[in-house]
Design an enzyme around this catalytic site. Sequence first.
Site, PDB file in Angstrom:
ATOM      1  N   CYS A 113       0.906  -1.198   0.052  1.00 56.56           N
ATOM      2  CA  CYS A 113       0.001   0.006   0.119  1.00 56.56           C
ATOM      3  C   CYS A 113       0.774   1.259   0.013  1.00 56.56           C
ATOM      4  O   CYS A 113       0.345   2.401  -0.380  1.00 56.56           O
ATOM      5  CB  CYS A 113      -0.873   0.209   0.980  1.00 56.56           C
ATOM      6  SG  CYS A 113      -1.749  -1.253   1.057  1.00 56.56           S
ATOM      7  N   HIS A 251      -3.557   7.316   3.096  1.00 62.42           N
ATOM      8  CA  HIS A 251      -3.735   6.048   2.406  1.00 62.42           C
ATOM      9  C   HIS A 251      -5.177   5.759   3.045  1.00 62.42           C
ATOM     10  O   HIS A 251      -5.426   5.950   4.118  1.00 62.42           O
ATOM     11  CB  HIS A 251      -2.721   4.914   2.849  1.00 62.42           C
ATOM     12  CG  HIS A 251      -3.195   3.689   2.510  1.00 62.42           C
ATOM     13  ND1 HIS A 251      -3.573   3.111   1.379  1.00 62.42           N
ATOM     14  CD2 HIS A 251      -3.137   2.572   3.340  1.00 62.42           C
ATOM     15  CE1 HIS A 251      -3.987   2.114   1.239  1.00 62.42           C
ATOM     16  NE2 HIS A 251      -3.670   1.428   2.392  1.00 62.42           N
ATOM     17  N   ASN A 281      -9.885   0.233  -0.064  1.00 63.63           N
ATOM     18  CA  ASN A 281      -8.827   0.262   0.029  1.00 63.63           C
ATOM     19  C   ASN A 281      -8.110  -0.177  -1.306  1.00 63.63           C
ATOM     20  O   ASN A 281      -8.365  -1.265  -1.557  1.00 63.63           O
ATOM     21  CB  ASN A 281      -8.161  -0.849   1.242  1.00 63.63           C
ATOM     22  CG  ASN A 281      -6.890  -0.565   1.428  1.00 63.63           C
ATOM     23  OD1 ASN A 281      -6.290  -0.125   0.358  1.00 63.63           O
ATOM     24  ND2 ASN A 281      -6.282  -1.239   2.507  1.00 63.63           N
TER      25      ASN A 281
HETATM   26  O1  UT7 Z   1      -3.758  -1.053   3.590  1.00 60.45           O
HETATM   27  C1  UT7 Z   1      -2.853  -1.777   4.418  1.00 60.45           C
HETATM   28  C2  UT7 Z   1      -3.026  -1.534   5.921  1.00 60.45           C
HETATM   29  N1  UT7 Z   1      -4.611  -2.177   6.655  1.00 60.45           N
HETATM   30  C3  UT7 Z   1      -5.097  -1.602   7.352  1.00 60.45           C
HETATM   31  O2  UT7 Z   1      -4.593  -0.591   7.868  1.00 60.45           O
HETATM   32  C4  UT7 Z   1      -6.390  -2.227   7.841  1.00 60.45           C
HETATM   33  C5  UT7 Z   1      -6.289  -2.435   9.332  1.00 60.45           C
HETATM   34  N2  UT7 Z   1      -7.327  -2.871   9.987  1.00 60.45           N
HETATM   35  C6  UT7 Z   1      -8.651  -2.590   9.925  1.00 60.45           C
HETATM   36  O3  UT7 Z   1      -9.111  -1.730   9.355  1.00 60.45           O
HETATM   37  C7  UT7 Z   1      -9.699  -3.160  11.019  1.00 60.45           C
HETATM   38  O4  UT7 Z   1      -9.085  -3.970  11.539  1.00 60.45           O
HETATM   39  C8  UT7 Z   1     -10.855  -4.235  10.112  1.00 60.45           C
HETATM   40  C9  UT7 Z   1     -11.736  -3.363   9.346  1.00 60.45           C
HETATM   41  C10 UT7 Z   1      -9.866  -4.853   9.158  1.00 60.45           C
HETATM   42  C11 UT7 Z   1     -11.650  -4.877  11.238  1.00 60.45           C
HETATM   43  O5  UT7 Z   1     -12.111  -4.086  11.932  1.00 60.45           O
HETATM   44  P1  UT7 Z   1     -11.881  -4.560  13.670  1.00 60.45           P
HETATM   45  O6  UT7 Z   1     -12.788  -3.664  14.079  1.00 60.45           O
HETATM   46  O7  UT7 Z   1     -10.442  -4.673  13.869  1.00 60.45           O
HETATM   47  O8  UT7 Z   1     -12.786  -5.867  13.729  1.00 60.45           O
HETATM   48  P2  UT7 Z   1     -12.089  -7.557  14.221  1.00 60.45           P
HETATM   49  O9  UT7 Z   1     -11.134  -8.066  13.158  1.00 60.45           O
HETATM   50  O10 UT7 Z   1     -11.543  -7.257  15.490  1.00 60.45           O
HETATM   51  O11 UT7 Z   1     -13.415  -8.155  14.108  1.00 60.45           O
HETATM   52  C12 UT7 Z   1     -14.417  -7.950  14.969  1.00 60.45           C
HETATM   53  C13 UT7 Z   1     -15.475  -8.851  14.803  1.00 60.45           C
HETATM   54  C14 UT7 Z   1     -15.158 -10.376  14.627  1.00 60.45           C
HETATM   55  O12 UT7 Z   1     -16.207 -11.117  15.294  1.00 60.45           O
HETATM   56  P3  UT7 Z   1     -16.178 -11.646  16.817  1.00 60.45           P
HETATM   57  O13 UT7 Z   1     -14.937 -12.459  16.893  1.00 60.45           O
HETATM   58  O14 UT7 Z   1     -16.071 -10.326  17.634  1.00 60.45           O
HETATM   59  O15 UT7 Z   1     -17.448 -12.281  16.948  1.00 60.45           O
HETATM   60  C15 UT7 Z   1     -14.998 -10.653  13.077  1.00 60.45           C
HETATM   61  O16 UT7 Z   1     -15.513 -12.110  13.127  1.00 60.45           O
HETATM   62  O17 UT7 Z   1     -16.245  -8.559  13.766  1.00 60.45           O
HETATM   63  C16 UT7 Z   1     -16.075  -9.620  12.822  1.00 60.45           C
HETATM   64  N3  UT7 Z   1     -16.237  -9.469  11.235  1.00 60.45           N
HETATM   65  C17 UT7 Z   1     -17.252  -9.199  10.393  1.00 60.45           C
HETATM   66  N4  UT7 Z   1     -18.567  -8.864  10.723  1.00 60.45           N
HETATM   67  C18 UT7 Z   1     -19.430  -8.508   9.720  1.00 60.45           C
HETATM   68  C19 UT7 Z   1     -15.099  -9.289  10.509  1.00 60.45           C
HETATM   69  N5  UT7 Z   1     -15.306  -8.900   9.445  1.00 60.45           N
HETATM   70  C20 UT7 Z   1     -16.697  -8.871   9.250  1.00 60.45           C
HETATM   71  C21 UT7 Z   1     -17.302  -8.464   8.217  1.00 60.45           C
HETATM   72  N6  UT7 Z   1     -18.837  -8.247   8.443  1.00 60.45           N
HETATM   73  N7  UT7 Z   1     -17.079  -8.217   7.013  1.00 60.45           N
END
Ligand code: UT7
Length: 324
Positions: A113, A251, A281
Site C-alpha cells: 500500500c 492512505h 482500500n
Molecule cells: O492497507 C494496508 C493496511 N491495512 C489496514 O490498515 C487495515 C487495518 N485494519 C482494519 O481496518 C480493521 O482491523 C478491520 C476493518 C480489518 C477489522 O475491524 P476490527 O474492528 O479490527 O474488527 P475485528 O477484526 O476485531 O473483528 C471484530 C468482529 C469479529 O467477530 P467476533 O470475533 O467479535 O465475534 C469478526 O469476525 O467482526 C467480525 N467481522 C465481521 N462482521 C461482519 C469481521 N469482518 C466482518 C464483516 N462483517 N465483513
Amino acid sequence: MIYSRIAGTGSQLPDKVVSNHDLEQIMDTSDQWIRERTGICERRIAADTETSATLAEEACRKAIETADVDPAEIDLFVVGTTTPDLVFPSVACLVQKKLGLPDCGAMDVNAACSGFIYALSVADKYIRCGDARKVLVCGTETLSRITNWKKRDTAVLFGDGAGAVVLEASEQPGILSTHVHANGDYKDLLTTKVGVSRGWDGMAESDGIPELFMKGNEVFKVAVRTLGRIVQETLSANKLEKSDLDWLIPHQANLRIIAAMARMLDMNMDHVVVTVDRHGNTSAASVPLALDEAVRDGRIKRGDMLMLEAFGGGFTWGSALIRY
Ligand code: UT7
C-alpha cells in the site's frame, strides 16, 4: 537547487460499483458493520478486460494531459503496484510505449500500500540529483484479483483503481521531502502465502487464487502508531508545525485510521481528503486517487501544503510533504 514539483495528476476507476448491500447478498456481513468499522460504502471492481496495466495507462494519460507535457520528454516511469499483470515485464514496461514514452527507464516498485509513496520518492530523487527532468509516477492495483470473495474479513475492504502524477524539475519546491521505511518482522500480518519462488502449494487453501491474508486488528494498531510517528518525522525534518499543513492525503484503508491521523495532526476532517467511502482500500492507488480527486474538484490549490502518508504490507510506510 533543483526540486521536483507536481505538474499534473490523473486517475482511473473501473465502472463497476459493488456496494455493501451487494456484498450482503454473497457473504455473512452487513452494510452497518462495514460502514461502522471501515467507513466504506462501496468500491470499484475491475472488469475482466481491465488490469493494473490498463487502469495505469488511463490514469497516466490523464496526468500527462493535465501536465501538458510531451510524453516523448519523460525521462523515467515508476509504477507502484503489488498486483502487476505479469511477473514480468513490469506494468511500467507494458504501458510505456502505449503512452508514447521514449526508451526511458521503466520499473515497478513493490511496497504494497506504500507503493506510490515509494515510487514518488524514487522519482523525486532522480530529479533532485539531475538525472531526470520529467518523471511519470503511478500507483495502480487490482486487489480484487487476490481477494477471496468468500471471506468477509478481507473481501469487504478492497477495491481497484489507479492514480498518477507527472513530476518535473523546478527551481521552487515542490516536494519538500519524502520518507520511506519498512520492517519485515511484521511480514505475516499482511501477506499472500503463495508466490513465484516460494511456489504455489498453498493455492488450494486459498481457493485457487494467490489470496491476501490480513490480521486486521493487529495491523490497525501498528498502522496508527507508525503513521503517527512518520508524520511527526516529516514535519520535524522540514522544521514545520502541524498548523502549517493545509491538507492531509492519507492512505485510504479505514476511516477510523484516517480520523486518528487527523486528530494527531489537529486537523479538521474537512482538510482531509477521504475517498475510502467510495473506493475502499485501493492499496498503492489510494493516495494518488485521492490527490487527483481533490485537485480536480478544486479543493487543493497551487501553494497548498500537503501531507501524503501510507502504510501497508511488509510492513512498509512512507510520507511526502509537498508544496502543491
Ligand atoms: O492497507 C494496508 C493496511 N491495512 C489496514 O490498515 C487495515 C487495518 N485494519 C482494519 O481496518 C480493521 O482491523 C478491520 C476493518 C480489518 C477489522 O475491524 P476490527 O474492528 O479490527 O474488527 P475485528 O477484526 O476485531 O473483528 C471484530 C468482529 C469479529 O467477530 P467476533 O470475533 O467479535 O465475534 C469478526 O469476525 O467482526 C467480525 N467481522 C465481521 N462482521 C461482519 C469481521 N469482518 C466482518 C464483516 N462483517 N465483513
